[in-house]
Design a protein around this motif. Structure first.
Motif, PDB file in Angstrom:
ATOM      1  N   TYR A   1      -1.602 -34.406  22.416  1.00  8.23           N
ATOM      2  CA  TYR A   1      -2.472 -34.642  22.171  1.00  8.23           C
ATOM      3  C   TYR A   1      -3.726 -33.930  22.619  1.00  8.23           C
ATOM      4  O   TYR A   1      -4.068 -33.269  22.609  1.00  8.23           O
ATOM      5  N   TRP A   2      -3.823 -35.065  23.776  1.00  4.05           N
ATOM      6  CA  TRP A   2      -5.043 -35.130  24.526  1.00  4.05           C
ATOM      7  C   TRP A   2      -4.925 -33.718  25.217  1.00  4.05           C
ATOM      8  O   TRP A   2      -6.567 -32.231  25.144  1.00  4.05           O
ATOM      9  N   ARG A   3      -4.349 -33.087  25.603  1.00  2.00           N
ATOM     10  CA  ARG A   3      -4.739 -31.673  26.641  1.00  2.00           C
ATOM     11  C   ARG A   3      -4.631 -30.323  25.299  1.00  2.00           C
ATOM     12  O   ARG A   3      -5.370 -28.816  25.644  1.00  2.00           O
ATOM     13  N   THR A   4      -4.188 -30.803  24.257  1.00  2.00           N
ATOM     14  CA  THR A   4      -4.493 -29.326  23.179  1.00  2.00           C
ATOM     15  C   THR A   4      -6.139 -29.235  22.849  1.00  2.00           C
ATOM     16  O   THR A   4      -6.138 -28.320  21.942  1.00  2.00           O
ATOM     17  N   TYR A   5      -6.482 -30.637  22.712  1.00  2.00           N
ATOM     18  CA  TYR A   5      -8.486 -30.286  22.198  1.00  2.00           C
ATOM     19  C   TYR A   5      -8.407 -30.277  23.591  1.00  2.00           C
ATOM     20  O   TYR A   5      -9.779 -29.860  23.188  1.00  2.00           O
ATOM     21  N   GLN A   6      -8.251 -29.831  25.035  1.00  2.00           N
ATOM     22  CA  GLN A   6      -9.038 -29.577  25.409  1.00  2.00           C
ATOM     23  C   GLN A   6      -8.771 -27.496  26.122  1.00  2.00           C
ATOM     24  O   GLN A   6      -9.540 -27.029  26.086  1.00  2.00           O
TER      25      GLN A   6
ATOM     26  N   PRO B   1     -14.872 -33.764  18.917  1.00  2.00           N
ATOM     27  CA  PRO B   1     -14.432 -35.177  19.989  1.00  2.00           C
ATOM     28  C   PRO B   1     -13.600 -35.825  19.911  1.00  2.00           C
ATOM     29  O   PRO B   1     -13.325 -36.795  19.801  1.00  2.00           O
ATOM     30  N   ALA B   2     -12.750 -35.126  18.991  1.00  2.00           N
ATOM     31  CA  ALA B   2     -11.135 -35.977  18.490  1.00  2.00           C
ATOM     32  C   ALA B   2     -10.850 -36.945  19.349  1.00  2.00           C
ATOM     33  O   ALA B   2     -10.855 -38.586  19.254  1.00  2.00           O
ATOM     34  N   TYR B   3     -10.506 -36.265  21.054  1.00  2.00           N
ATOM     35  CA  TYR B   3      -9.702 -36.669  21.868  1.00  2.00           C
ATOM     36  C   TYR B   3     -11.317 -36.774  23.099  1.00  2.00           C
ATOM     37  O   TYR B   3     -10.180 -36.595  24.412  1.00  2.00           O
ATOM     38  N   GLY B   4     -12.144 -37.110  23.043  1.00  2.00           N
ATOM     39  CA  GLY B   4     -12.595 -37.433  24.151  1.00  2.00           C
ATOM     40  C   GLY B   4     -13.415 -35.661  24.225  1.00  2.00           C
ATOM     41  O   GLY B   4     -12.924 -34.263  23.376  1.00  2.00           O
ATOM     42  N   ASP B   5     -14.748 -35.608  24.620  1.00  2.00           N
ATOM     43  CA  ASP B   5     -15.284 -34.105  24.302  1.00  2.00           C
ATOM     44  C   ASP B   5     -14.754 -33.014  25.551  1.00  2.00           C
ATOM     45  O   ASP B   5     -13.934 -33.483  26.280  1.00  2.00           O
ATOM     46  N   ARG B   6     -14.323 -32.064  25.533  1.00  2.00           N
ATOM     47  CA  ARG B   6     -13.891 -31.038  25.881  1.00  2.00           C
ATOM     48  C   ARG B   6     -14.274 -30.776  27.722  1.00  2.00           C
ATOM     49  O   ARG B   6     -15.486 -31.064  27.446  1.00  2.00           O
TER      50      ARG B   6
END
Length: 369
Positions: free
Chosen positions: A325-330, A54-59
Motif C-alpha cells: 500500500y504505502w510505497r505503491t502510493y509513493q 493523499p490516500a496514504y499520505g502525500d508523495r
C-alpha cells in the motif's frame, strides 16, 4: 537530465535521494536503450497510482525525483491515473525541465471515471505534437428500423474512462498513440464488462487505422488494460482486432507484485516504416528505490497508520502495509512498460531509389539549366 538542484545533500532525506538516484540511473542505463535523435524512439506506458492522491499520505519529494528520472529515459510516455488536480503532473514537469511538454484529457465524469485524466508526456527535442488530439468515442450502432426499413443509428455505451488519441512526429515517422485505462470491475480474469471494453476500443481503433484518410498509418494502443494473463479473453481481444504485441512483452507481468499483465503496448502499423525492435520490457524500480529492505527507513513517513493497521501477525501486516500500500502510493502499483521503435529508414529509402524503373518509366539525366 532532470533538474536536481533543489535536493539538499545535507539532510538525511536529501542524501538518501541522491544515493538512490545514482543507483536508479545505473539500472536505467543497463536496461533501457540510449535515446538517439534520429535512429530510435522510446515509447512507454505507466499507470502512476492516483497521481496525485493523499490516500496514504502525500508523495514524498524524493518520489517525484525518482519518477522524473524514469520518465526522462523515454521519448514519450503515456501516463494513466493523472488526477483532476494537476499539481503532481506540474511538479513532475518542473523537475523534467522546459524541453518536456504534456497533453492531457479533461476529467472523465461519473463514479467510474474516478476523477482521472490520461496524459502524454514527451521530450520536444525528439517528439513533436502533430496536431491530432481527441478523446475516442465509440461509433453508434447501425441498424434498420423494423417499421420503415430506414437506416438508424443507435447510441452505444461508452467506456468508463474515455480513451485518448493523439498524433506525433519523430524523425521520419508519424504515428498515433491511443492510451486507455480499461474498467477493472470485479476481481475476475474475464470480467464481462472489461472484455467488452477492450473488444470495443480495439475494434474501433482497428477500423480507424484502416481508414485511408486517417492522420497516420501507424497506430499504437497502450495503457492499463487490467489484463490478468495472456491466456485470457481480455488479452486475445487485442490480437483478434489485428494488433500485434511485441514478443518481448508477452511474458512480462507489469504490476508491482509481478503476477498480472495489466499493461500492454500493441501495434497496428505500416510495415517497414514504424518497426518495434527487439528491445522492450518492464522496468522494476523497486529493486533500487523503496525496496523491501528500506521499510524501517520510512516508518517516520508512514506515521501512526503503520502501527494501527496491523492485526494478527503484526510484523507481517506492517510489511504488507509498507510493501503493498504505502510505497505503491509513493511510486505505483504498476511498473512502466516500454518498447523501442526504429524510426530511421534512410538506408531502405536510398536502396529503393536504385531499383530499376518499370518499362515506360525510364528517365534520363537532363542538363541543368
Amino acid at each position: 537530465m532532470p533538474f536536481y538542484q533543489n535536493i539538499n545533500a545535507h539532510t538525511v532525506n536529501g542524501k538518501r535521494t541522491i544515493e538512490r538516484l545514482l543507483k536508479l540511473r545505473i539500472k536505467l542505463d543497463n536496461e533501457i536503450p540510449q535515446k538517439h535523435l534520429e535512429k530510435n524512439l522510446l515509447i512507454a506506458s505507466w499507470n502512476i497510482r492516483e497521481f496525485d492522491s493523499p490516500a496514504y499520505g502525500d508523495r514524498l519529494e524524493e518520489a517525484f525525483y525518482y519518477i522524473a528520472e524514469i520518465v526522462s529515459k523515454f521519448d514519450i510516455i503515456a501516463i494513466q491515473e493523472v488526477r483532476q488536480d494537476l499539481k503532481a503532473l506540474k511538479k513532475l514537469m518542473r523537475i523534467l525541465g522546459s524541453y518536456w511538454e504534456y497533453i492531457i484529457t479533461d476529467v472523465t465524469e461519473g463514479r467510474q471515471g474516478n476523477k482521472e485524466r490520461l496524459a502524454f508526456v514527451f521530450d520536444t527535442r525528439k517528439v513533436k505534437f502533430g496536431g491530432l488530439a481527441g478523446e475516442v468515442m465509440l461509433p453508434p450502432f447501425k441498424a434498420k428500423d423494423p417499421d420503415t426499413g430506414q437506416t438508424i443509428y443507435q447510441p452505444v455505451k461508452q467506456l468508463a474512462r474515455t480513451p485518448y488519441l493523439c498524433g506525433f512526429k519523430a524523425g521520419w515517422a508519424d504515428f498515433m498513440l491511443s492510451t486507455v485505462h480499461i474498467l477493472y470491475g470485479t476481481s475476475a480474469a474475464n470480467d464481462p464488462r472489461r472484455v467488452k471494453e477492450i473488444k470495443d476500443i480495439a475494434n474501433a481503433l482497428a477500423r480507424k487505422a484502416a481508414d485511408k484518410f486517417e492522420w497516420s498509418d501507424n497506430l499504437v494502443l497502450l495503457g492499463d488494460f487490467n489484463i490478468y494473463s495472456p491466456e485470457d479473453e481480455t488479452y486475445s481481444a487485442i490480437l483478434q482486432a489485428g494488433f500485434e504485441i511485441p514478443p518481448q512483452l508477452q511474458s512480462l507481468p507489469s504490476n508491482a507484485l509481478q503476477n498480472k499483465f495489466y499493461d500492454q503496448i500493441a501495434f497496428k502499423v505500416k510495415p517497414g516504416r514504424f518497426e518495434a525492435t527487439n528491445n522492450a520490457g518492464i522496468f522494476n524500480f523497486y529493486e533500487v528505490v523503496f525496496t523491501e529492505q528500506d521499510e524501517e527507513l520510512y516508518i517516520p513517513a508512514m506515521g501512526d497508520r503503520y502501527y494501527t493497521t496491523s492485526r494478527g501477525n503484526e510484523r507481517q501486516n506492517k510489511t504488507l502495509y509498507y510493501k503493498t500500500y504505502w510505497r505503491t502510493y509513493q511510486m505505483s502499483d504498476h511498473l512502466p512498460m516500454w518498447v523501442e521503435v526504429k524510426i530511421d529508414h534512410t538506408d531502405d529509402y536510398l536502396r529503393s531509389k536504385l531499383i530499376p524503373p518499370q518499362t515506360g518509366d525510364e528517365v534520363t539525366d537532363a542538363p541543368s539549366v
